[in-house]
Scaffold this motif. Structure first.
Motif, PDB file in Angstrom:
ATOM      1  N   CYS A 129      15.453  -0.695  -1.029  1.00  0.00           N
ATOM      2  CA  CYS A 129      16.345   0.302  -1.594  1.00  0.00           C
ATOM      3  C   CYS A 129      17.406   0.736  -0.605  1.00  0.00           C
ATOM      4  CB  CYS A 129      15.534   1.521  -2.054  1.00  0.00           C
ATOM      5  SG  CYS A 129      14.925   2.547  -0.697  1.00  0.00           S
ATOM      6  N   THR A 130      18.399   1.407  -1.166  1.00  0.00           N
ATOM      7  CA  THR A 130      19.373   2.153  -0.384  1.00  0.00           C
ATOM      8  C   THR A 130      19.244   3.593  -0.847  1.00  0.00           C
ATOM      9  OG1 THR A 130      21.127   1.720  -1.998  1.00  0.00           O
ATOM     10  CG2 THR A 130      20.988   0.230  -0.108  1.00  0.00           C
ATOM     11  N   SER A 134      16.391   9.936   0.345  1.00  0.00           N
ATOM     12  CA  SER A 134      15.006   9.560   0.040  1.00  0.00           C
ATOM     13  C   SER A 134      14.701   8.216   0.680  1.00  0.00           C
ATOM     14  CB  SER A 134      14.822   9.437  -1.469  1.00  0.00           C
ATOM     15  OG  SER A 134      15.126  10.635  -2.112  1.00  0.00           O
ATOM     16  N   ARG A 135      13.470   7.847   0.646  1.00  0.00           N
ATOM     17  CA  ARG A 135      13.035   6.532   1.124  1.00  0.00           C
ATOM     18  C   ARG A 135      12.522   5.740  -0.070  1.00  0.00           C
ATOM     19  NH1 ARG A 135      15.165   5.531   5.881  1.00  0.00           N
ATOM     20  NH2 ARG A 135      14.803   7.133   7.400  1.00  0.00           N
ATOM     21  N   LEU A 136      11.987   4.549   0.162  1.00  0.00           N
ATOM     22  CA  LEU A 136      11.448   3.707  -0.903  1.00  0.00           C
ATOM     23  C   LEU A 136      10.377   4.439  -1.700  1.00  0.00           C
ATOM     24  CD1 LEU A 136      11.491   0.807  -2.143  1.00  0.00           C
ATOM     25  CD2 LEU A 136       9.625   0.277  -0.577  1.00  0.00           C
ATOM     26  N   SER A 151       2.642 -10.787  -7.138  1.00  0.00           N
ATOM     27  CA  SER A 151       2.023 -10.415  -5.878  1.00  0.00           C
ATOM     28  C   SER A 151       3.039  -9.532  -5.170  1.00  0.00           C
ATOM     29  CB  SER A 151       1.725 -11.667  -5.048  1.00  0.00           C
ATOM     30  OG  SER A 151       1.309 -11.291  -3.756  1.00  0.00           O
ATOM     31  N   TYR A 152       2.777  -8.237  -5.131  1.00  0.00           N
ATOM     32  CA  TYR A 152       3.721  -7.299  -4.521  1.00  0.00           C
ATOM     33  C   TYR A 152       3.465  -7.221  -3.024  1.00  0.00           C
ATOM     34  CZ  TYR A 152       6.286  -3.024  -3.505  1.00  0.00           C
ATOM     35  OH  TYR A 152       7.160  -2.109  -2.975  1.00  0.00           O
ATOM     36  N   LYS A 153       4.500  -7.562  -2.248  1.00  0.00           N
ATOM     37  CA  LYS A 153       4.378  -7.602  -0.797  1.00  0.00           C
ATOM     38  C   LYS A 153       4.862  -6.334  -0.104  1.00  0.00           C
ATOM     39  CE  LYS A 153       2.797 -11.782  -0.502  1.00  0.00           C
ATOM     40  NZ  LYS A 153       1.481 -12.067   0.033  1.00  0.00           N
ATOM     41  N   GLY A 154       5.454  -5.415  -0.863  1.00  0.00           N
ATOM     42  CA  GLY A 154       5.959  -4.187  -0.264  1.00  0.00           C
ATOM     43  C   GLY A 154       7.472  -4.196  -0.202  1.00  0.00           C
ATOM     44  N   GLY A 155       7.994  -3.303   0.590  1.00  0.00           N
ATOM     45  CA  GLY A 155       9.439  -3.201   0.705  1.00  0.00           C
ATOM     46  C   GLY A 155       9.821  -2.184   1.750  1.00  0.00           C
ATOM     47  N   ALA A 156      11.085  -1.782   1.712  1.00  0.00           N
ATOM     48  CA  ALA A 156      11.596  -0.846   2.708  1.00  0.00           C
ATOM     49  C   ALA A 156      12.936  -0.284   2.260  1.00  0.00           C
ATOM     50  CB  ALA A 156      11.761  -1.545   4.056  1.00  0.00           C
ATOM     51  N   ASP A 157      13.362   0.733   2.977  1.00  0.00           N
ATOM     52  CA  ASP A 157      14.695   1.294   2.810  1.00  0.00           C
ATOM     53  C   ASP A 157      15.607   0.560   3.796  1.00  0.00           C
ATOM     54  OD1 ASP A 157      17.050   2.757   2.991  1.00  0.00           O
ATOM     55  OD2 ASP A 157      16.068   4.689   3.127  1.00  0.00           O
ATOM     56  N   PHE A 158      16.623  -0.120   3.257  1.00  0.00           N
ATOM     57  CA  PHE A 158      17.536  -0.890   4.101  1.00  0.00           C
ATOM     58  C   PHE A 158      18.905  -0.240   4.234  1.00  0.00           C
ATOM     59  CE2 PHE A 158      15.642  -5.447   3.765  1.00  0.00           C
ATOM     60  CZ  PHE A 158      14.739  -5.118   4.740  1.00  0.00           C
ATOM     61  N   THR A 159      18.996   1.044   3.987  1.00  0.00           N
ATOM     62  CA  THR A 159      20.294   1.722   4.000  1.00  0.00           C
ATOM     63  C   THR A 159      21.047   1.518   5.306  1.00  0.00           C
ATOM     64  OG1 THR A 159      19.400   3.376   2.484  1.00  0.00           O
ATOM     65  CG2 THR A 159      21.462   3.925   3.607  1.00  0.00           C
ATOM     66  N   ARG A 160      20.354   1.633   6.407  1.00  0.00           N
ATOM     67  CA  ARG A 160      21.008   1.560   7.713  1.00  0.00           C
ATOM     68  C   ARG A 160      20.467   0.401   8.556  1.00  0.00           C
ATOM     69  NH1 ARG A 160      19.757   5.959   5.639  1.00  0.00           N
ATOM     70  NH2 ARG A 160      21.211   7.627   5.247  1.00  0.00           N
ATOM     71  N   THR A 161      20.177  -0.719   7.911  1.00  0.00           N
ATOM     72  CA  THR A 161      19.554  -1.857   8.587  1.00  0.00           C
ATOM     73  C   THR A 161      20.534  -3.018   8.716  1.00  0.00           C
ATOM     74  OG1 THR A 161      17.451  -1.192   7.623  1.00  0.00           O
ATOM     75  CG2 THR A 161      17.558  -3.401   8.537  1.00  0.00           C
TER      76      THR A 161
END
Length: 175
Positions: A129-130, A134-136, A151-161
């Motif tokens: 997400c961006t 908030s975060r993911l 198969s859900y592997k997860g994720g992250a907030d990539f706003t500032r990546t």
């Protein structure tokens, strides 16, 4: 020298296999998520698809201070599923990286429309997400529940990546 060349070749082939048959699917109302998704798709050499709403969101629609704005109404209605203008077929992909902005701590309802329109059996799903603040949060795991069979592997907030860090994060999740 031959060992070094062989190592480089095998590493390259492993990276190609890691991201083989990967699709980056994104929804973006303001362009922020689009920019991130395009950068990510280029970095991992994946195909990219945009979730296009029938109704393009205006600044007024996105005004989270207004309880009558379209996105506020959609987010408060768990059954809301805005129509998509386009069809996206992920049947040829093993891995789908779903990118979206966070609205009121959730994925936009049009992302749910997309997820519910697909057959997720045997697919790997990652969510990124961006966000302005908030975060993911639980948005990814909530989408994974709807994407039955994935198969859900997860994720992250990539706003500032940075792009290279996005790639490293995905490689880590795929292991």
């Amino acid at each position: 020298m031959k060992k070094t060349l062989l190592t480089i070749l095998l590493s390259s082939m492993a990276m190609t296999a890691t991201f083989a048959k990967t699709a980056v699917v994104y929804f973006s109302a303001t362009g922020t998520t689009q920019k991130m998704a395009k950068t990510l798709a280029e970095e991992i050499d994946a195909d990219i698809f945009e979730i296009e709403p029938v109704h393009k969101y205006t600044a007024e629609d996105l005004n989270w201070h207004d309880k009558k704005s379209l996105t506020t109404i959609e987010c408060r209605d768990p059954k809301s599923r805005p129509a998509m203008q386009n069809k996206i077929d992920i049947s040829d992909y093993d891995t789908v990286i779903l990118c979206y902005p966070i609205w009121w701590s959730y994925a936009p309802k049009i992302v749910y429309t997309f997820v519910e329109s697909q057959d997720w059996n045997g697919k790997t799903l990652m969510t990124f997400c961006t966000s302005g603040g908030s975060r993911l949060g639980k948005s990814g795991s909530e989408l994974a529940k709807i994407a039955q069979g994935c198969s859900y592997k997860g994720g992250a907030d990539f706003t500032r990546t940075k792009a290279a860090d996005m790639k490293k994060n995905i490689e880590k999740l795929l292991k």
